[in-house]
Every structure is written in structure tokens, then in C-alpha cells.
Scaffold this motif. Structure first.
Motif, PDB file in Angstrom:
ATOM      1  N   TRP A  23       0.687  -1.214  -0.175  1.00  0.00           N
ATOM      2  CA  TRP A  23       0.203   0.231   0.219  1.00  0.00           C
ATOM      3  C   TRP A  23       0.999   1.816   0.185  1.00  0.00           C
ATOM      4  CZ3 TRP A  23      -0.263   4.160   3.277  1.00  0.00           C
ATOM      5  CH2 TRP A  23      -1.944   5.068   3.349  1.00  0.00           C
ATOM      6  N   SER A  27       0.693   3.704  -3.002  1.00  0.00           N
ATOM      7  CA  SER A  27       1.123   5.383  -2.745  1.00  0.00           C
ATOM      8  C   SER A  27       2.097   6.238  -2.703  1.00  0.00           C
ATOM      9  CB  SER A  27       0.279   5.668  -1.199  1.00  0.00           C
ATOM     10  OG  SER A  27      -0.028   5.258  -0.470  1.00  0.00           O
ATOM     11  N   GLU A  82      -2.508  -1.426  -3.873  1.00  0.00           N
ATOM     12  CA  GLU A  82      -2.731  -0.061  -2.917  1.00  0.00           C
ATOM     13  C   GLU A  82      -3.708  -1.582  -1.886  1.00  0.00           C
ATOM     14  OE1 GLU A  82      -3.784   3.680  -4.449  1.00  0.00           O
ATOM     15  OE2 GLU A  82      -5.466   1.932  -5.081  1.00  0.00           O
TER      16      GLU A  82
END
Length: 102
Positions: A23, A27, A82
């Protein structure tokens, strides 16, 4: 031999941390792409990113390129990152068709 329950707990922790890492990587790619777009794809983006990430400029350029491909052409792969299903290595392998072979 170790305690089976303890081993399971540690492995579950490792799995959770790996999902978190995926994740975070996704990002990071979104943020890098945003910076690159905000700067109008200026050549100095990779140089500045290299300083921020403490990597070579060549490596930073690959990060910028991968970020662009993930956001624009492979949003499903980015979404999989993600959600903790695909890691950066697998994502970059999937980008080989876009000229990102290292």
C-alpha cells in the motif's frame, strides 16, 4: 523447533506488514506521478526525487517512469498494490511491455 502458535502469529504479522508495504509503495507511485504531472514532466523531477529517496538519478527515473505507467496505463495493477495483492516487483514486471525493462 519453535512454538507453532507463535510461528503463526509472527507469520501473520509479516504478512500484514507486507500488505502495508504494498500500500505504501502504491501511495508513493501516486505521489511521484502527481509531482511529475505538476512539474510538467520536467527532467529535473528525477534528480530531485533521487535526493529525496537517497537513490541514484537513474533509479529515480525508473521510479518516475513506473509511476506514470501504473497511474495512466495500469490502474488495475496500482489498485492491486493498494489492496496488498501485488508488490512493486511484480508491478514492474507487468510494465515490461511499456519499455521499462531494467
Amino acid at each position: 523447533m519453535g512454538d507453532s502458535l507463535l510461528d503463526q502469529q509472527i507469520l501473520a504479522q509479516i504478512e500484514g506488514l507486507n500488505r502495508l508495504k504494498m500500500w505504501v509503495d502504491a501511495s508513493l507511485h501516486r505521489a511521484v506521478n502527481s509531482l511529475d504531472e505538476h512539474r510538467g514532466h520536467a527532467p529535473d523531477v528525477a534528480a530531485e526525487l533521487a535526493l529525496v529517496l537517497s537513490v541514484s538519478e537513474q533509479h529515480a527515473r525508473r521510479v518516475v517512469d513506473l509511476s506514470t505507467v501504473l497511474v495512466r496505463r495500469l490502474p488495475e495493477t496500482l489498485a492491486a498494490m493498494e489492496s496488498g495483492v501485488v508488490d512493486s516487483y511484480r508491478a514492474s514486471e507487468g510494465c515490461c511491455g511499456y519499455g521499462l525493462v531494467e
